[in-house]
Enzyme design. Structure first.
Site, PDB file in Angstrom:
ATOM      1  N   ASP A 179      -3.053  -6.474   4.881  1.00 18.10           N
ATOM      2  CA  ASP A 179      -3.056  -6.267   3.433  1.00 18.10           C
ATOM      3  C   ASP A 179      -3.704  -7.486   2.773  1.00 18.10           C
ATOM      4  O   ASP A 179      -4.800  -7.879   3.159  1.00 18.10           O
ATOM      5  CB  ASP A 179      -1.639  -5.970   2.938  1.00 18.10           C
TER       6      ASP A 179
ATOM      7  N   HIS B 143      -0.468   2.566   5.432  1.00 21.77           N
ATOM      8  CA  HIS B 143      -0.862   1.201   5.074  1.00 21.77           C
ATOM      9  C   HIS B 143      -0.147   0.117   5.869  1.00 21.77           C
ATOM     10  O   HIS B 143      -0.689  -0.965   6.067  1.00 21.77           O
ATOM     11  CB  HIS B 143      -0.609   0.982   3.579  1.00 21.77           C
TER      12      HIS B 143
END
Length: 321
Positions: free
Chosen positions: A100, A300
């Site tokens: 991320d 994610h």
């Protein structure tokens, strides 16, 4: 045996979980996470003959939490990672691994400090080169000016997102984690919100939560954010113009180190704005990209949703270095 250390990086003091002995692998988490997001990888990396070091990024957990927005600019994040490398691996280039926001941090650390980092691995967010304008200008054009919601635009006004998330940290984390996970049905991240809508509008609190994040795991994250708050973590999003100004000096440079990348087919951050295949674009800027995999159905939270798959790809690559 895992231990926690406080590392003085020169600008701030960072908390790091450290395990193993050998060449240093620094693990950098994203939003809204902590060193704990690497819990599944630390042991295998240490067992493979490396020092696994998972940090709390500044603003998070047990690390220092400067208040100014500008303290979270990319230049400072890179300095933090380099400071950890200097403290734990003096004179020896380190390997860096990010997820991320941690992915841009390690990509840009490798780009700007090639003498300090000998290899770079990233999860979720590909490296697409130094931009021709700040990312904030792009999302303003594509979203805000069209009265469409974009989470990074929502994060720009100080205090607003913090107040929404901190009102109920557990609910915020459950909804946010689930909405962009591979377990959430299509449309769980709403596409019909206006620019003035709050972040959590339309997000579902699942019952039960997917098994990759246990109740004990969630309890740990909740405790960390109840202690740290969200200002520091969200400040990272408020530095697009500063980041652009700093990185523009490196626009003609490529990342030459051996590189590794893994994402998921259901990760909204992998190809956030659409366009060409991100991996093919990335190869232009990262010519020594040795591993590039996209995990079917993964969302994610790459190394938490698919810990075994990530580890099986990561360890052989680390050993090959």
């Amino acid at each position: 045996m895992r231990e926690f250390r406080i590392i003085d990086t020169g600008e701030v003091r960072l908390r790091a979980a450290v395990e193993g002995d050998g060449p240093l692998v620094i693990m950098v988490h994203g939003f809204p996470e902590s060193w704990f997001s690497w819990r599944h990888q630390m042991g295998p990396v240490a067992d493979a003959g490396f020092t696994a070091c998972a940090i709390d990024v500044r603003g998070y957990g047990g690390s220092d939490k400067p208040r100014p927005v500008e303290a979270y600019a990319m230049e400072h994040m890179i300095a933090d990672v380099a400071g950890v490398a200097d403290a734990l691996s003096p004179g020896e280039p380190a390997i860096i691994l990010g997820h991320d926001w941690g992915a841009p941090i390690v990509w840009n650390s490798a780009l700007t400090r090639p003498e300090r980092f000998r290899a770079v691995a990233a999860l979720s967010v590909p490296y697409m080169g130094v931009g021709s304008r700040p990312f904030s200008a792009i999302f303003d054009e594509l979203f805000t000016k069209k009265n469409r919601f974009f989470y990074q635009a929502y994060f720009q006004k100080e205090g607003v997102a913090e107040a929404e998330g901190e009102a109920d940290i557990r609910s915020f984390l459950r909804k946010f984690y689930y909405a962009i996970s591979g377990d959430a049905p299509a449309g769980s991240w709403p596409s019909n919100k206006t620019a003035s809508d709050p972040l959590l509008k339309g997000l579902v609190d699942p019952d039960p939560f997917p098994a990759w994040l246990t109740p004990a795991d969630l309890d740990y994250y909740v405790g960390e954010f109840k202690s740290s708050g969200l200002r520091g973590p969200i400040n990272r999003y408020r530095n697009h113009e500063r980041d652009f100004a700093f990185l523009s000096a490196f626009k003609d440079r490529k990342i030459e180190q051996p590189a590794f990348f893994v994402s998921g087919t259901r990760d909204l951050a992998f190809n956030m704005l659409g366009g060409p295949d991100p991996i093919e674009v990335m190869r232009r800027f990262v010519p020594n990209l040795q591993v590039a995999e996209v995990l079917e159905g993964c969302g994610h939270w790459t190394q938490q949703e698919r810990p075994d798959e990530v580890t099986k790809l990561l360890i052989p690559w680390l050993k090959s270095l």
